[in-house]
Write an enzyme that holds these catalytic residues in place. Structure first.
Site, PDB file in Angstrom:
ATOM      1  N   CYS A 108       6.318   4.684  -1.868  1.00 35.77           N
ATOM      2  CA  CYS A 108       7.367   5.732  -1.982  1.00 35.77           C
ATOM      3  C   CYS A 108       7.170   6.662  -0.792  1.00 35.77           C
ATOM      4  O   CYS A 108       7.456   6.242   0.156  1.00 35.77           O
ATOM      5  CB  CYS A 108       7.186   6.604  -3.391  1.00 35.77           C
ATOM      6  SG  CYS A 108       8.930   7.258  -3.618  1.00 35.77           S
ATOM      7  N   HIS A 144       6.757   2.045  -7.738  1.00 32.94           N
ATOM      8  CA  HIS A 144       5.450   2.602  -8.054  1.00 32.94           C
ATOM      9  C   HIS A 144       4.682   1.849  -8.982  1.00 32.94           C
ATOM     10  O   HIS A 144       4.689   1.978 -10.214  1.00 32.94           O
ATOM     11  CB  HIS A 144       5.891   4.036  -8.973  1.00 32.94           C
ATOM     12  CG  HIS A 144       6.277   5.032  -7.916  1.00 32.94           C
ATOM     13  ND1 HIS A 144       5.479   5.997  -7.326  1.00 32.94           N
ATOM     14  CD2 HIS A 144       7.781   5.203  -7.414  1.00 32.94           C
ATOM     15  CE1 HIS A 144       6.324   6.799  -6.635  1.00 32.94           C
ATOM     16  NE2 HIS A 144       7.409   6.490  -6.888  1.00 32.94           N
ATOM     17  N   GLU A 151       1.508   2.230  -9.425  1.00 36.32           N
ATOM     18  CA  GLU A 151       0.592   2.949 -10.110  1.00 36.32           C
ATOM     19  C   GLU A 151       1.054   3.657 -11.397  1.00 36.32           C
ATOM     20  O   GLU A 151       0.086   4.187 -12.220  1.00 36.32           O
ATOM     21  CB  GLU A 151      -0.032   4.205  -9.308  1.00 36.32           C
ATOM     22  CG  GLU A 151       0.970   5.484  -9.185  1.00 36.32           C
ATOM     23  CD  GLU A 151       2.266   5.341  -8.103  1.00 36.32           C
ATOM     24  OE1 GLU A 151       2.548   4.098  -7.926  1.00 36.32           O
ATOM     25  OE2 GLU A 151       2.864   6.128  -8.030  1.00 36.32           O
TER      26      GLU A 151
END
Lengths: 226, 91
Positions: free
Chosen positions: A85, A194, A196
């Site tokens: 991002c 994302h 994560e």
């Protein structure tokens, strides 16, 4: 294996990135934007957020942070770097990756569980996936439209450097529905979604994101044992 | 004190959602006749004393490294601001 996670003023997802690194089995080294060395890390994650308030352009000021003075040559020398991002925006501003990210074509902040297709499963950060595999991870940004000129897009496609592509409707106006790309060596990867945020059952739409971090760990262990 | 103006615009082929939002708002104010709006950035760099060629050279360097991203933007003007001239819009 030590994976560094950089915190810039305004970084938001550095804790989650560190957590994902640990979940994959690596040790985390927290790096500060003002650090002038990388403390011996084997790889680096540039996390999501709004570094320097996204002032000027997303990632434009972070690109000139002291830590980037050492990270850019290290990445050019083969150090694995993942930009998520805002981290992807920093990598584009740093010219480690081609193209740029602009405001979403529909002008709205977008926060969805996004289906992606892994187009290149041979990069340092995607080797644990199968080529063509579809994964679902969160996508959340206001300026996620990937743009580049036609020649650059053709080169990225021709060299297999599109790493992940949006499946279904284009969520932000990205050229050719590109969600993430890599450099010519495959050690630097940037993507808007994302991984994560999707590493643990019960939190996020899947655990599909964990393999980004597991891929890097496996690549690093391979280098050591070779 | 002298000042240098740097104007940066998105390249013509790059989508400008902010400009489109402005373009969409104008007719609601009854302001008609504009077929497109593009939004850019103006930087004003202030120096001690008169603007010199060296200042202008540094401003051009700043424009090309930090103030614009050549992938998506053009530096359309770098020039000294004439402090004695009336600014645009002054009666």
């Amino acid at each position: 294996m030590k994976i560094g996670v950089v915190t810039f003023p305004g970084s938001l997802d550095d804790r989650d990135a560190a957590r994902a690194v640990r979940a994959a089995g690596a040790d985390v080294v927290t790096l500060w934007h003002g650090d002038r060395d990388l403390h011996g890390v084997d790889a680096v994650v540039l996390p999501g957020g709004f570094s320097y308030g996204d002032y000027l352009r997303c990632g434009a000021i972070a690109r000139f942070a002291p830590v980037m003075d050492v990270l850019v040559p290290a990445a050019q020398g083969g150090l694995p770097v993942l930009g998520i991002c805002n981290g992807f925006q920093v990598l584009c501003e740093s010219h480690l990756l081609p193209g740029a990210l602009i405001r979403n074509d529909h002008r709205k902040f977008n926060c969805v569980d996004q289906v992606l297709r892994v187009e290149n499963a041979s990069t340092t950060w995607t080797s644990a996936y199968a080529a063509g595999q579809e994964i679902t991870i969160p996508l959340k940004n206001g300026e996620g439209g990937f743009v580049a000129d036609e020649a650059t897009l053709d080169r990225l496609e021709g060299e297999g450097r599109v790493v992940v592509r949006y499946v279904g409707a284009n969520p932000n106006g990205s050229h050719r529905k590109i969600a993430g790309i890599t450099n010519d060596r495959g050690n630097v990867v940037g993507l808007m979604p994302h991984p994560e945020h999707a590493i643990e059952p019960g939190y996020g739409p899947s655990t599909d994101g964990l393999d980004f971090f597991a891929s890097a760990l496996a690549s690093l262990e391979q280098v050591v044992s070779a | 004190m002298g000042s240098i103006v740097v104007d940066v615009m998105l390249k013509p082929e790059i989508l400008d959602p902010q400009g489109q939002a402005v373009a969409g708002a104008l007719p609601r104010l009854g302001i008609e006749g504009f077929t497109d709006v593009r939004q850019g950035k103006r930087f004003v760099l202030t120096v001690e004393g008169e603007v010199t060629d060296e200042h202008l050279a540094h401003a051009r360097q700043a424009a090309e490294t930090l103030l614009s991203n050549p992938v998506i933007e053009d530096v359309v003007a770098v020039h000294a601001l004439d402090a004695t001239a009336p600014t645009e819009g002054d009666a």
